[in-house]
Design a protein around this motif. Structure first.
Motif, PDB file in Angstrom:
ATOM      1  N   CYS A  52      -2.408  -2.657  -2.608  1.00 49.85           N
ATOM      2  CA  CYS A  52      -2.470  -1.198  -2.587  1.00 49.85           C
ATOM      3  C   CYS A  52      -1.097  -0.588  -2.779  1.00 49.85           C
ATOM      4  O   CYS A  52      -0.075  -1.248  -2.632  1.00 49.85           O
ATOM      5  CB  CYS A  52      -3.071  -0.705  -1.274  1.00 49.85           C
ATOM      6  SG  CYS A  52      -2.094  -1.136   0.189  1.00 49.85           S
ATOM      7  N   TRP A  53      -1.103   0.688  -3.092  1.00 49.59           N
ATOM      8  CA  TRP A  53       0.103   1.508  -3.057  1.00 49.59           C
ATOM      9  C   TRP A  53       0.024   2.277  -1.754  1.00 49.59           C
ATOM     10  O   TRP A  53      -0.977   2.953  -1.488  1.00 49.59           O
ATOM     11  CB  TRP A  53       0.145   2.475  -4.236  1.00 49.59           C
ATOM     12  CG  TRP A  53       1.348   3.369  -4.185  1.00 49.59           C
ATOM     13  CD1 TRP A  53       1.390   4.636  -3.685  1.00 49.59           C
ATOM     14  CD2 TRP A  53       2.668   3.064  -4.625  1.00 49.59           C
ATOM     15  NE1 TRP A  53       2.657   5.131  -3.787  1.00 49.59           N
ATOM     16  CE2 TRP A  53       3.468   4.188  -4.365  1.00 49.59           C
ATOM     17  CE3 TRP A  53       3.258   1.950  -5.211  1.00 49.59           C
ATOM     18  CZ2 TRP A  53       4.821   4.236  -4.677  1.00 49.59           C
ATOM     19  CZ3 TRP A  53       4.597   1.986  -5.517  1.00 49.59           C
ATOM     20  CH2 TRP A  53       5.367   3.121  -5.253  1.00 49.59           C
ATOM     21  N   GLN A  54       1.017   2.124  -0.892  1.00 48.21           N
ATOM     22  CA  GLN A  54       1.036   2.892   0.352  1.00 48.21           C
ATOM     23  C   GLN A  54       1.844   4.150   0.109  1.00 48.21           C
ATOM     24  O   GLN A  54       3.007   4.099  -0.265  1.00 48.21           O
ATOM     25  CB  GLN A  54       1.641   2.085   1.497  1.00 48.21           C
ATOM     26  CG  GLN A  54       1.620   2.875   2.804  1.00 48.21           C
ATOM     27  CD  GLN A  54       1.958   2.031   4.010  1.00 48.21           C
ATOM     28  OE1 GLN A  54       1.558   0.888   4.108  1.00 48.21           O
ATOM     29  NE2 GLN A  54       2.686   2.616   4.935  1.00 48.21           N
ATOM     30  N   LYS A  55       1.205   5.290   0.318  1.00 47.04           N
ATOM     31  CA  LYS A  55       1.838   6.583   0.088  1.00 47.04           C
ATOM     32  C   LYS A  55       2.607   7.052   1.317  1.00 47.04           C
ATOM     33  O   LYS A  55       3.657   7.673   1.193  1.00 47.04           O
ATOM     34  CB  LYS A  55       0.776   7.609  -0.309  1.00 47.04           C
ATOM     35  CG  LYS A  55       1.315   8.961  -0.665  1.00 47.04           C
ATOM     36  CD  LYS A  55       2.188   8.897  -1.904  1.00 47.04           C
ATOM     37  CE  LYS A  55       2.708  10.262  -2.277  1.00 47.04           C
ATOM     38  NZ  LYS A  55       3.772  10.195  -3.270  1.00 47.04           N
ATOM     39  N   ALA A  56       2.081   6.791   2.502  1.00 48.68           N
ATOM     40  CA  ALA A  56       2.715   7.274   3.734  1.00 48.68           C
ATOM     41  C   ALA A  56       2.159   6.507   4.920  1.00 48.68           C
ATOM     42  O   ALA A  56       1.184   5.773   4.811  1.00 48.68           O
ATOM     43  CB  ALA A  56       2.458   8.771   3.900  1.00 48.68           C
TER      44      ALA A  56
END
Length: 105
Positions: A52-56
């Motif tokens: 995944c891409w972790q945004k925050a």
């Protein structure tokens, strides 16, 4: 435990296909992570892993934002949000770091 993992996998699969942002809580962590689920794969250590891409949100080390590989077995909750994401151009499912894909976008 297996039933919960199956339910979480189905939630992440649906969120990936519809490009919905998710809020996830991992075992032992005090906060949630805001992620863009790009897929689930079987790691070389035979562990199902969320790519995944972790945004925050919560992070154990380093930056909160960036590509993360999270162990599915550590995932306690998934909340699929009504917000969308775009597949990152720098996501490469053929990268040798990933194992065998269960699914990816």
């Amino acid at each position: 435990m297996f039933g919960n993992l199956e339910a979480i996998t189905k939630q992440l699969w649906a969120a990936s296909n519809s490009r919905n942002i998710c809020s996830v809580k991992l075992e032992g962590e005090t906060g949630h992570r805001l992620i863009y689920p790009h897929g689930i794969y079987m790691s070389k250590q035979k562990k199902l892993t969320i790519a995944c891409w972790q945004k925050a949100g919560f992070t154990r080390k380093g930056l909160a934002e960036g590509f993360k590989n999270l162990l599915l077995e550590n995932c306690e909750t998934v909340l699929v949000l009504n917000k969308r994401f775009y597949k990152r151009r720098d996501f490469d499912p053929s990268d040798h770091r990933y194992g065998e894909w269960l699914f990816h976008i």
